[in-house]
Write a protein that holds these residues in place. Structure first.
Motif, PDB file in Angstrom:
ATOM      1  N   GLU A 288       0.822  -1.201   0.000  1.00  0.00           N
ATOM      2  CA  GLU A 288       0.000   0.000   0.000  1.00  0.00           C
ATOM      3  C   GLU A 288       0.862   1.260   0.000  1.00  0.00           C
ATOM      4  N   CYS A 289       2.060   1.185   0.591  1.00  0.00           N
ATOM      5  CA  CYS A 289       2.979   2.333   0.629  1.00  0.00           C
ATOM      6  C   CYS A 289       3.705   2.558  -0.689  1.00  0.00           C
ATOM      7  N   GLY A 290       3.623   1.594  -1.605  1.00  0.00           N
ATOM      8  CA  GLY A 290       4.326   1.741  -2.870  1.00  0.00           C
ATOM      9  C   GLY A 290       5.783   1.347  -2.805  1.00  0.00           C
ATOM     10  N   ALA A 291       6.154   0.504  -1.833  1.00  0.00           N
ATOM     11  CA  ALA A 291       7.539   0.074  -1.686  1.00  0.00           C
ATOM     12  C   ALA A 291       7.891  -1.001  -2.711  1.00  0.00           C
ATOM     13  N   ASP A 292       9.201  -1.207  -2.886  1.00  0.00           N
ATOM     14  CA  ASP A 292       9.685  -2.287  -3.738  1.00  0.00           C
ATOM     15  C   ASP A 292       9.949  -3.556  -2.941  1.00  0.00           C
ATOM     16  N   HIS A 293      10.445  -3.413  -1.701  1.00  0.00           N
ATOM     17  CA  HIS A 293      10.824  -4.548  -0.866  1.00  0.00           C
ATOM     18  C   HIS A 293      10.281  -4.373   0.549  1.00  0.00           C
ATOM     19  N   TYR A 294       9.976  -5.492   1.167  1.00  0.00           N
ATOM     20  CA  TYR A 294       9.723  -5.535   2.605  1.00  0.00           C
ATOM     21  C   TYR A 294      10.775  -6.452   3.221  1.00  0.00           C
ATOM     22  N   GLN A 295      11.501  -5.937   4.203  1.00  0.00           N
ATOM     23  CA  GLN A 295      12.610  -6.681   4.800  1.00  0.00           C
ATOM     24  C   GLN A 295      12.215  -7.196   6.186  1.00  0.00           C
TER      25      GLN A 295
ATOM     26  N   ALA B 263       1.181 -11.239  -3.945  1.00  0.00           N
ATOM     27  CA  ALA B 263      -0.135 -10.609  -4.052  1.00  0.00           C
ATOM     28  C   ALA B 263      -0.051  -9.099  -3.894  1.00  0.00           C
ATOM     29  N   ALA B 264       0.893  -8.625  -3.060  1.00  0.00           N
ATOM     30  CA  ALA B 264       1.039  -7.186  -2.801  1.00  0.00           C
ATOM     31  C   ALA B 264       1.890  -6.492  -3.859  1.00  0.00           C
ATOM     32  N   GLY B 265       2.507  -7.276  -4.750  1.00  0.00           N
ATOM     33  CA  GLY B 265       3.327  -6.680  -5.799  1.00  0.00           C
ATOM     34  C   GLY B 265       4.672  -6.175  -5.322  1.00  0.00           C
ATOM     35  N   ILE B 266       5.204  -6.774  -4.254  1.00  0.00           N
ATOM     36  CA  ILE B 266       6.514  -6.368  -3.759  1.00  0.00           C
ATOM     37  C   ILE B 266       7.395  -7.615  -3.628  1.00  0.00           C
ATOM     38  N   LYS B 267       8.684  -7.384  -3.329  1.00  0.00           N
ATOM     39  CA  LYS B 267       9.631  -8.468  -3.129  1.00  0.00           C
ATOM     40  C   LYS B 267      10.023  -8.536  -1.663  1.00  0.00           C
ATOM     41  N   LEU B 268      10.456  -9.729  -1.261  1.00  0.00           N
ATOM     42  CA  LEU B 268      10.886  -9.909   0.114  1.00  0.00           C
ATOM     43  C   LEU B 268      12.390  -9.706   0.247  1.00  0.00           C
ATOM     44  N   ALA B 269      12.792  -9.154   1.382  1.00  0.00           N
ATOM     45  CA  ALA B 269      14.197  -9.031   1.757  1.00  0.00           C
ATOM     46  C   ALA B 269      14.332  -9.557   3.176  1.00  0.00           C
ATOM     47  N   LEU B 270      15.554  -9.896   3.556  1.00  0.00           N
ATOM     48  CA  LEU B 270      15.758 -10.574   4.833  1.00  0.00           C
ATOM     49  C   LEU B 270      16.987 -10.008   5.536  1.00  0.00           C
ATOM     50  N   TRP B 271      16.883  -9.886   6.849  1.00  0.00           N
ATOM     51  CA  TRP B 271      18.017  -9.512   7.704  1.00  0.00           C
ATOM     52  C   TRP B 271      18.758 -10.781   8.115  1.00  0.00           C
ATOM     53  N   VAL B 272      20.099 -10.750   8.056  1.00  0.00           N
ATOM     54  CA  VAL B 272      20.917 -11.864   8.528  1.00  0.00           C
ATOM     55  C   VAL B 272      22.170 -11.308   9.198  1.00  0.00           C
TER      56      VAL B 272
ATOM     57  N   SER C 174      15.470 -11.435  -2.429  1.00  0.00           N
ATOM     58  CA  SER C 174      16.445 -10.927  -3.402  1.00  0.00           C
ATOM     59  C   SER C 174      17.406  -9.920  -2.796  1.00  0.00           C
ATOM     60  N   MET C 175      17.142  -9.476  -1.569  1.00  0.00           N
ATOM     61  CA  MET C 175      18.066  -8.598  -0.856  1.00  0.00           C
ATOM     62  C   MET C 175      18.242  -9.111   0.563  1.00  0.00           C
ATOM     63  N   PHE C 176      19.486  -9.046   1.029  1.00  0.00           N
ATOM     64  CA  PHE C 176      19.801  -9.462   2.386  1.00  0.00           C
ATOM     65  C   PHE C 176      20.571  -8.343   3.078  1.00  0.00           C
ATOM     66  N   LYS C 177      20.059  -7.916   4.219  1.00  0.00           N
ATOM     67  CA  LYS C 177      20.809  -6.973   5.044  1.00  0.00           C
ATOM     68  C   LYS C 177      21.812  -7.770   5.876  1.00  0.00           C
ATOM     69  N   VAL C 178      23.092  -7.375   5.799  1.00  0.00           N
ATOM     70  CA  VAL C 178      24.162  -8.079   6.500  1.00  0.00           C
ATOM     71  C   VAL C 178      24.548  -7.256   7.722  1.00  0.00           C
ATOM     72  N   ASP C 179      24.295  -7.801   8.897  1.00  0.00           N
ATOM     73  CA  ASP C 179      24.491  -7.081  10.157  1.00  0.00           C
ATOM     74  C   ASP C 179      25.512  -7.825  11.020  1.00  0.00           C
ATOM     75  N   GLY C 180      25.921  -7.193  12.111  1.00  0.00           N
ATOM     76  CA  GLY C 180      26.812  -7.829  13.073  1.00  0.00           C
ATOM     77  C   GLY C 180      28.214  -8.065  12.562  1.00  0.00           C
ATOM     78  N   VAL C 181      28.626  -7.337  11.523  1.00  0.00           N
ATOM     79  CA  VAL C 181      29.908  -7.621  10.868  1.00  0.00           C
ATOM     80  C   VAL C 181      31.080  -7.162  11.728  1.00  0.00           C
ATOM     81  N   MET C 182      32.104  -8.020  11.804  1.00  0.00           N
ATOM     82  CA  MET C 182      33.365  -7.710  12.483  1.00  0.00           C
ATOM     83  C   MET C 182      34.500  -8.255  11.613  1.00  0.00           C
ATOM     84  N   VAL C 183      35.212  -7.363  10.910  1.00  0.00           N
ATOM     85  CA  VAL C 183      36.350  -7.806  10.097  1.00  0.00           C
ATOM     86  C   VAL C 183      37.634  -7.476  10.864  1.00  0.00           C
ATOM     87  N   ARG C 184      37.827  -8.197  11.955  1.00  0.00           N
ATOM     88  CA  ARG C 184      38.944  -7.922  12.863  1.00  0.00           C
ATOM     89  C   ARG C 184      40.243  -8.558  12.402  1.00  0.00           C
TER      90      ARG C 184
END
Length: 667
Positions: free
Chosen positions: A327-334, A380-389, A417-427
């Motif tokens: 309804e908001c006209g977004a492309d993705h819901y994460q 049905a809503a015409g958007i794509k799914l995204a995921l947090w990992v 089709s999109m993944f948010k990458v969190d908690g990153v530590m490149v120590r």
């Protein structure tokens, strides 16, 4: 003399010299001493930007004897040149590869140059293999740091130099630009450091070396922000005896091991004649170096911004959310943290749990162990799914292949089709290499269909110039209602976006839009700002239009009027998305400070301007580092105001404070 040509790129070399360039520049190195030494860097008209009096090698590694030091003698092994026309996650270029070595240490350097057609810039990357460990001390205790090291070794021996040259007379360092990572803790994301031209050191990803007329060279270190790096040096650039040294390999000396090669970070060098050329050239280089597709400049809904997502998460709630996002006209819901069987990010970052594949199964209790109903709802809503990992940073991502298979499964089976990458530590170097293997593998094996949102809010992370071939930048966590945190305000978001857009592609930044319903007066008393809703919600949305809008709220929990504003603005943006993507975007006007008239200009013919709440005047002349366009008509797309041709750019009028105007400029 051997010769190579690809489009306008030319390369010539023999046993004594190497020259490469294109229609915009030419760089020449002497090779007769067994190592590369730059003696010329010219523009297309033949103007010289380098002094031929440079004496040392163009690169060196900490603790490895450089040419002449301790009688070290280098020798040539090979030079090769090839076109790279079919390339994943980069743009077509010519690759020049040279190999030189020092036999006493068993040290072999491989130096690569990346030359792009029709671009007044090129990049360089060095790799080292060594039979011995670097000869210096490395520690964070003062006894062997600093003077304890320098009492035995000269400063050149204690740094890893990616690239260096002696600028031509009249050119001197004028500014470096440092960027702040861990944005959860600061609103000062861009830290310019003026330089006097004297010998010394500085921090930053960018360095300008110019003459008094503004012509010069710009170094770009494709590396994490200064404060996030693992290098032993406490600086990023050094100037001494008329030479400039760019010092950021990304490989600490203690990680060198015989039997393998250690590649460092890329540096780029841009040649320009004025500020307009410098700004446009940097934008063009980043666009070539980190190509995006139009559909990757997405409108993303991420409900974490409501501040209570874990307490709401469940299948019924997420089904409502997905419908509301449509309804908001977004492309993705994460779907953010709490969808997984193993609990929350706190298990990884706070309890330091050793996690495996089962941690990332879909929660039985909250989602019935499946995303199937969410996938159907999204369709049905015409958007794509995204995921947090959050990949396993506490294991240095050693399980990257297993985690890549997990993400590919969720992509192929459930449509993420999109993944948010969190908690990153490149120590460590190993962690960084494993993380890149994860990102690259998922992008490659999905045929480029998967794109990542790379969180830069906390932890030791890649930042603004690293890994952008795999995704965009999740810039900030800014909440309108959570009192203990740094807090959202339209003025702060506009300021951060405006400052960063001087040096980054605006299209690569996710810019947050929280919910006006979440505004907590207590927060604004604490941070010393007027309430965020002094500005209308449409203004909040407008700030994000030239970037990647991040709808930082739970859409099913806000008023229908709020969703209606989002839908109207995003429908407008979708109509003009191609124009806002295939362009350079420049900040214009005064820096946002709560009382400015400011904005952004897209050279495809768009202008958006903002009059902040504390601004007492309705008109302003807006200039910037862009060529003033020729146009005949300005079409007002949204907001309220007018624009005409000014003396140096645009003359705008916004009759109301806390307002904006969005124009299309027609020729």
């Amino acid at each position: 003399m051997k010769k190579f040509r690809y489009q306008d790129v030319t390369v010539e070399w023999d046993e004594t010299s190497l020259t490469f360039g294109n229609s915009r520049f030419q760089r020449t190195m002497v090779l007769s001493d067994g190592f590369p030494r730059t003696v010329s860097f010219r523009d297309a008209q033949g103007r010289e930007f380098a002094d031929p009096g440079k004496s040392g090698a163009d690169c060196h590694f900490i603790g490895i004897n450089r040419p002449g030091y301790r009688d070290a003698q280098y020798e040539w092994r090979s030079i090769s040149v090839r076109e790279v026309a079919e390339v994943a996650f980069d743009s077509p270029h010519v690759l020049v590869e040279m190999v030189f070595a020092e036999p006493v240490q068993g040290a072999v350097f491989r130096r690569e140059f990346f030359i792009y057609p029709e671009l007044a810039a090129h990049a360089v990357r060095n790799s080292l293999s060594s039979a011995v460990m670097p000869n210096c001390y490395w520690t964070f205790r003062s006894d062997l740091r600093g003077e304890g090291n320098r009492s035995r070794f000269p400063v050149e021996h204690l740094e890893s130099c990616v690239d260096s040259l002696r600028p031509a007379p009249g050119l001197h360092p004028v500014e470096s630009v440092e960027f702040a990572g861990r944005t959860d803790y600061t609103d000062d994301l861009v830290l310019p450091h003026p330089l006097s031209g004297a010998d010394g050191c500085c921090r930053g990803n960018l360095l300008r070396v110019e003459d008094d007329a503004g012509a010069g060279l710009l170094w770009v270190q494709e590396a994490p922000p200064s404060a996030e790096r693992r290098d032993l040096e406490e600086y990023d650039f050094r100037f001494a005896d008329g030479e400039v040294f760019s010092c950021c390999w990304g490989v600490p000396p203690g990680e060198i091991r015989p039997g393998r090669e250690f590649p460092g970070y890329r540096n780029a060098v841009l040649l320009y004649h004025d500020a307009l050329e410098r700004t446009a050239g940097l934008n063009d280089y980043l666009r070539r170096r980190f190509p995006m597709r139009e559909e990757e400049q997405t409108v993303m809904v991420n409900p974490w911004g409501c501040g209570r997502f874990p307490t709401l998460t469940g299948e019924a709630f997420l089904l409502r959310e997905i419908a509301a996002a449509g309804e908001c006209g977004a492309d993705h819901y994460q779907v953010d943290d709490s969808w997984q069987e193993g609990g929350s990010l706190g298990e990884l970052l706070q309890r330091n749990r050793h996690i495996g594949r089962e941690f990332w199964h879909v929660s039985q209790a909250r989602l019935g162990g499946s995303f199937a109903r969410l996938t159907a709802a999204a369709e049905a809503a015409g958007i794509k799914l995204a995921l947090w990992v959050a990949p396993s940073g506490n294991q240095e991502y050693r399980d990257w292949r297993e985690f890549a298979d997990l993400l590919l499964e969720y992509h192929r089976r459930d449509g993420f089709s999109m993944f948010k990458v969190d908690g990153v530590m490149v120590r460590t170097l190993a962690a960084e290499e494993n993380l890149e293997s994860l990102l690259r593998t998922v992008r490659q094996e999905s045929g480029g269909a998967v794109y990542f949102n790379l969180d830069t809010t906390n932890g030791q992370r890649p930042g603004y110039f690293r890994f952008l071939e795999y995704g965009n930048i999740f810039l900030e966590n800014r909440y309108a209602g959570l009192v203990p945190l740094i807090g959202y305000h339209p003025e702060k978001t506009l300021r951060s976006f405006w400052q960063l857009s001087r040096y980054l592609r605006a299209q690569s930044l996710q810019i947050e839009i929280p919910a006006p319903e979440d505004v907590n007066p207590e927060l604004y008393l604490r941070i010393g700002y007027d309430r965020a809703d002094v500005y209308p919600f449409e203004y909040w949305v407008a700030i994000a239009l030239f970037g990647c809008p991040l709808v930082w709220l739970a859409p099913s929990e806000v008023r229908p009027e709020t969703r209606a504003v989002l839908r109207r603005m995003f429908q407008l943006r979708r109509q003009h998305r191609a124009g806002l993507f295939h362009c350079r975007i420049f900040p214009v006007g005064a820096p946002p400070d709560g009382s400015a008239i400011t904005g952004f200009y897209a050279d495809s013919g768009y202008l958006i301007v903002f009059r902040e709440a504390g601004c007492a005047t309705a008109t302003a002349e807006l200039a910037g580092d862009f060529a003033a366009p020729v146009w005949k008509q300005a079409k007002l797309l949204a907001g309220n105001g007018s624009v005409s041709t000014g003396a140096t750019g645009f003359r705008v009028e916004l009759p109301q404070a806390a307002s904006y105007a969005f124009f299309q400029l027609l020729s």
